[in-house]
Scaffold this motif. Structure first.
Motif, PDB file in Angstrom:
ATOM      1  N   PRO A 209      54.249 -16.314  49.668  1.00  0.00           N
ATOM      2  CA  PRO A 209      53.920 -16.160  51.087  1.00  0.00           C
ATOM      3  C   PRO A 209      55.121 -15.651  51.882  1.00  0.00           C
ATOM      4  N   GLY A 210      54.869 -14.761  52.801  1.00  0.00           N
ATOM      5  CA  GLY A 210      55.906 -14.323  53.731  1.00  0.00           C
ATOM      6  C   GLY A 210      56.778 -13.185  53.249  1.00  0.00           C
ATOM      7  N   VAL A 211      56.618 -12.755  52.022  1.00  0.00           N
ATOM      8  CA  VAL A 211      57.469 -11.650  51.551  1.00  0.00           C
ATOM      9  C   VAL A 211      56.940 -10.322  52.091  1.00  0.00           C
ATOM     10  N   LEU A 212      57.808  -9.320  52.134  1.00  0.00           N
ATOM     11  CA  LEU A 212      57.384  -8.010  52.623  1.00  0.00           C
ATOM     12  C   LEU A 212      57.693  -6.918  51.600  1.00  0.00           C
ATOM     13  N   PRO A 213      56.724  -6.070  51.344  1.00  0.00           N
ATOM     14  CA  PRO A 213      56.950  -4.950  50.421  1.00  0.00           C
ATOM     15  C   PRO A 213      57.721  -3.825  51.099  1.00  0.00           C
ATOM     16  N   VAL A 214      58.528  -3.101  50.329  1.00  0.00           N
ATOM     17  CA  VAL A 214      59.203  -1.899  50.827  1.00  0.00           C
ATOM     18  C   VAL A 214      58.921  -0.787  49.815  1.00  0.00           C
ATOM     19  N   LEU A 215      58.436   0.350  50.297  1.00  0.00           N
ATOM     20  CA  LEU A 215      58.040   1.424  49.379  1.00  0.00           C
ATOM     21  C   LEU A 215      59.244   2.059  48.692  1.00  0.00           C
ATOM     22  N   ASN A 216      59.154   2.206  47.394  1.00  0.00           N
ATOM     23  CA  ASN A 216      60.166   2.860  46.562  1.00  0.00           C
ATOM     24  C   ASN A 216      60.039   4.386  46.749  1.00  0.00           C
ATOM     25  N   LYS A 217      61.079   4.987  47.304  1.00  0.00           N
ATOM     26  CA  LYS A 217      61.004   6.418  47.629  1.00  0.00           C
ATOM     27  C   LYS A 217      60.827   7.284  46.372  1.00  0.00           C
ATOM     28  N   LYS A 218      61.512   6.871  45.287  1.00  0.00           N
ATOM     29  CA  LYS A 218      61.405   7.633  44.031  1.00  0.00           C
ATOM     30  C   LYS A 218      59.961   7.661  43.532  1.00  0.00           C
ATOM     31  N   ALA A 219      59.273   6.507  43.682  1.00  0.00           N
ATOM     32  CA  ALA A 219      57.870   6.452  43.246  1.00  0.00           C
ATOM     33  C   ALA A 219      57.039   7.450  44.048  1.00  0.00           C
ATOM     34  N   LEU A 220      57.296   7.505  45.341  1.00  0.00           N
ATOM     35  CA  LEU A 220      56.551   8.448  46.181  1.00  0.00           C
ATOM     36  C   LEU A 220      56.857   9.888  45.764  1.00  0.00           C
ATOM     37  N   GLN A 221      58.132  10.167  45.501  1.00  0.00           N
ATOM     38  CA  GLN A 221      58.505  11.529  45.082  1.00  0.00           C
ATOM     39  C   GLN A 221      57.793  11.931  43.788  1.00  0.00           C
ATOM     40  N   LEU A 222      57.749  10.987  42.837  1.00  0.00           N
ATOM     41  CA  LEU A 222      57.095  11.304  41.565  1.00  0.00           C
ATOM     42  C   LEU A 222      55.596  11.491  41.758  1.00  0.00           C
ATOM     43  N   ALA A 223      55.009  10.680  42.625  1.00  0.00           N
ATOM     44  CA  ALA A 223      53.575  10.832  42.888  1.00  0.00           C
ATOM     45  C   ALA A 223      53.314  12.192  43.542  1.00  0.00           C
ATOM     46  N   MET A 224      54.224  12.629  44.421  1.00  0.00           N
ATOM     47  CA  MET A 224      54.078  13.965  45.034  1.00  0.00           C
ATOM     48  C   MET A 224      54.153  15.046  43.953  1.00  0.00           C
ATOM     49  N   ARG A 225      55.077  14.862  43.032  1.00  0.00           N
ATOM     50  CA  ARG A 225      55.169  15.824  41.920  1.00  0.00           C
ATOM     51  C   ARG A 225      53.869  15.898  41.137  1.00  0.00           C
ATOM     52  N   ALA A 226      53.281  14.709  40.873  1.00  0.00           N
ATOM     53  CA  ALA A 226      52.013  14.670  40.134  1.00  0.00           C
ATOM     54  C   ALA A 226      50.970  15.476  40.890  1.00  0.00           C
ATOM     55  N   CYS A 227      50.939  15.335  42.206  1.00  0.00           N
ATOM     56  CA  CYS A 227      49.959  16.069  43.019  1.00  0.00           C
ATOM     57  C   CYS A 227      50.201  17.572  42.927  1.00  0.00           C
ATOM     58  N   LEU A 228      51.453  17.981  43.115  1.00  0.00           N
ATOM     59  CA  LEU A 228      51.743  19.417  43.146  1.00  0.00           C
ATOM     60  C   LEU A 228      51.541  20.054  41.774  1.00  0.00           C
ATOM     61  N   ALA A 229      51.869  19.314  40.720  1.00  0.00           N
ATOM     62  CA  ALA A 229      51.732  19.861  39.364  1.00  0.00           C
ATOM     63  C   ALA A 229      50.267  20.019  38.977  1.00  0.00           C
TER      64      ALA A 229
ATOM     65  N   GLU B 290      39.009   8.569  35.269  1.00  0.00           N
ATOM     66  CA  GLU B 290      40.039   8.031  36.148  1.00  0.00           C
ATOM     67  C   GLU B 290      41.218   7.682  35.244  1.00  0.00           C
ATOM     68  N   VAL B 291      42.353   8.314  35.502  1.00  0.00           N
ATOM     69  CA  VAL B 291      43.534   8.107  34.659  1.00  0.00           C
ATOM     70  C   VAL B 291      44.613   7.387  35.457  1.00  0.00           C
ATOM     71  N   HIS B 292      45.143   6.328  34.875  1.00  0.00           N
ATOM     72  CA  HIS B 292      46.282   5.642  35.481  1.00  0.00           C
ATOM     73  C   HIS B 292      47.538   6.020  34.722  1.00  0.00           C
ATOM     74  N   ALA B 293      48.525   6.542  35.433  1.00  0.00           N
ATOM     75  CA  ALA B 293      49.788   6.906  34.781  1.00  0.00           C
ATOM     76  C   ALA B 293      50.929   6.152  35.449  1.00  0.00           C
ATOM     77  N   GLN B 294      51.787   5.587  34.623  1.00  0.00           N
ATOM     78  CA  GLN B 294      52.957   4.871  35.161  1.00  0.00           C
ATOM     79  C   GLN B 294      54.030   5.854  35.574  1.00  0.00           C
ATOM     80  N   LEU B 295      54.487   5.725  36.805  1.00  0.00           N
ATOM     81  CA  LEU B 295      55.546   6.608  37.298  1.00  0.00           C
ATOM     82  C   LEU B 295      56.879   6.171  36.704  1.00  0.00           C
ATOM     83  N   LYS B 296      57.692   7.184  36.389  1.00  0.00           N
ATOM     84  CA  LYS B 296      58.958   6.960  35.686  1.00  0.00           C
ATOM     85  C   LYS B 296      60.045   6.493  36.651  1.00  0.00           C
TER      86      LYS B 296
END
Ligand code: ADP
Ligand code: MG
Ligand code: ZN
Length: 483
Positions: free
Chosen positions: A50-70, A15-21
């Motif tokens: 308490p009470g804060v809300l996360p918002v997904l970073n689109k760039k992180a998702l794009q890089l993760a998609m790249r990792a999948c496709l590569a 199991e490899v953890h890689a930090q997205l750029k």
């Protein structure tokens, strides 16, 4: 000691953890810059207020998609984040946002080469998650018994890449990691800087008697941060498990840690199961839908990956597979080689100089190839001087070293030092005559059949010319003269 009762096969899944750029964290806008003062890169979101809300970073998702496709994974058109609940002081929310039953990528593979044979290592899944913080223990800081926590790392975007249990040796595991790292670097998904914790690996290891179908019970050794340690931890763990089985005992499924000083693994905790984490869908984030168009677009943006480049190098430049491997070991080396090859079509000659002289000098200096004081144009200029006969191959190496040290061009060095090879016959004839007169005894011996004296005479002439005479011409003219 008694010999082993049977042979065992090892089974390894990583199991490899890689930090997205990315520049900012996965669910807030805090910076990801490494090495800041503790807790500088934090906000209420990544501190889990308490009470804060996360918002997904689109760039992180794009890089993760790249990792999948590569890595040849299928991207799920619908995927979802999940809460993984556990208590630890470096996890301020009391849960980590990860993915569980609907991960981003499924069913990929990475090709590796072991002992000349190609092997396909399956990838079970790739999912996105946030990193936890870092505990700093005061024992070495003059505050024994106290611990501190730095949340700069909480919320750093990661992909976790889970391999199938397809690896069969520590060496295969290391090769798999090498290739995976290269792919992530080429695809510009991650810097893969292991000193900064960009890439970490957990090794799942089990053994089974040769011929047995079912896998044995595995242990998981966590947070290995160098390839060498991965290989060593696996080898240690395999030995340990075999010894236990040989004694008739059974392996305990558990999580272990590796002590790199002692070279041993030791138990950290008993293995937790998925249900221990009480996974459930993250209610603060919507499921992520990914359109076919977006996947296609991401695919089209992927640069040429290492395996393709290696194959193309072998094809285009007619260089051996070994050379192609070395020359594609980073994108920068490959670019350097291709630039040189575009200026001078002696592809194997360039390969020899890059792999030999250049990479050696850079390694000695701990420099990267883009910092090389010798640029492709400079190297090619030097090689052309050998072609023209201005420099012998041996002199060229000396000039190369001077180019490297002084950043001067080959032509500057040759003209300043009057280094050019002597190819003028009459000049060499003068040298030959001079040496023959000084060594009449040796000439006599040669004439009486002592042939190795010839080499001695050539040596004397070369020395006299300070290494600058063209050796082929020296041989020819000396032979003519003596005969
Ligand atoms: P967990 O969350 O329990 O660690 P994962 O599915 O995330 O489970 O990862 C399991 C890892 O262990 C995978 O890399 C898989 O290939 C590997 N694995 C599973 N069973 C075995 C086994 N018997 N021996 C070695 N590795 C195994
Ligand atoms: Mg695991
Ligand atoms: Zn934040």
């Amino acid at each position: 000691p008694v010999g082993r009762r049977m042979n065992y096969e090892m089974v390894i899944g990583l199991e490899v953890h890689a930090q997205l750029k990315t520049q900012s964290k996965i669910f807030c806008s805090c910076s990801t810059t490494f090495g800041k003062p503790a807790n500088e890169n934090t906000c209420p979101v990544c501190l889990g207020m308490p009470g804060v809300l996360p918002v997904l970073n689109k760039k992180a998702l794009q890089l993760a998609m790249r990792a999948c496709l590569a890595t040849n994974c299928r991207i799920a058109p619908m995927n979802r984040f999940a809460r993984k609940n556990y208590f630890y002081p470096d996890l301020p929310k009391g849960y980590q946002i990860s993915q569980f039953e609907l991960p981003l990528g499924l069913g990929g593979y990475v090709n590796i080469r072991v002992n000349g044979a190609k092997k396909k290592i399956g990838l079970t899944r790739i999912h996105m998650e946030e990193d936890a913080g870092k505990l700093i223990h005061g024992d070495n800081l003059g505050s024994p018994g106290k611990s501190y926590v730095d949340f700069n790392r909480t919320g750093i975007p990661l992909v976790e890449i889970v391999s199938e249990p397809d690896l069969r040796s520590g060496e295969e595991a290391r090769e798999y990691l090498t290739q995976l790292k290269l792919i992530l670097e080429y695809a510009e998904v991650s810097d893969c800087n292991m000193e900064e914790g960009n890439l970490r690996c957990d090794a799942n290891v089990s053994v089974r008697p040769e011929g047995q179908k079912e896998f044995g019970i595995r242990t998981e050794t966590k947070n290995l941060n160098s390839f060498r340690f991965v290989q060593r931890a696996i080898e240690y763990e395999v030995d340990r498990q075999i010894k236990i089985l040989e004694q008739g005992d059974s392996i305990i499924q558990e999580t272990r840690l590796y002590d790199s000083n002692k070279g041993v693994t030791f138990s950290m905790r008993s293995k937790e199961e998925a249900h221990d984490y009480r996974y459930f869908p993250e209610p603060d984030l919507v499921p992520v839908e990914i359109s076919d168009e977006w996947i296609k677009e991401t695919m089209s943006e992927l640069p040429e990956l290492p395996e393709k480049k290696r194959e193309r190098f072998i094809q285009n430049y007619k260089i051996p597979e070994y050379d192609a491997g070395v020359l594609t070991a980073s994108k920068e080396i490959a670019d350097y080689y291709e630039k040189s090859a575009s200026l001078y079509p002696e592809f194997k000659v360039i390969s020899n100089w890059v792999m030999g002289e250049l990479l050696r000098e850079l390694k000695n200096d701990g420099q990267k190839i883009n910092e090389s004081p010798i640029k492709p144009e400079d190297l090619v200029e030097l090689l052309k001087l050998i072609d023209k006969g201005t420099l012998s191959a041996k002199m060229a190496k000396t000039v190369f070293e001077e180019m490297y040290q002084s950043s001067k061009t080959a032509i500057e060095i040759v003209s300043k030092k009057g280094l050019a090879q002597i190819t003028d016959s009459s000049a060499i004839e003068n040298l030959v005559d001079e040496i023959l007169q000084l060594n009449t005894d040796q000439v006599e011996q040669y004439k009486n059949g002592k042939e190795k004296v010839f080499g001695f005479l050539v040596g004397q002439i070369m020395k006299k010319s300070k290494g600058q005479a063209d050796p082929a011409l020296v041989n020819k003219l000396l032979k003519d003269r003596i005969n």
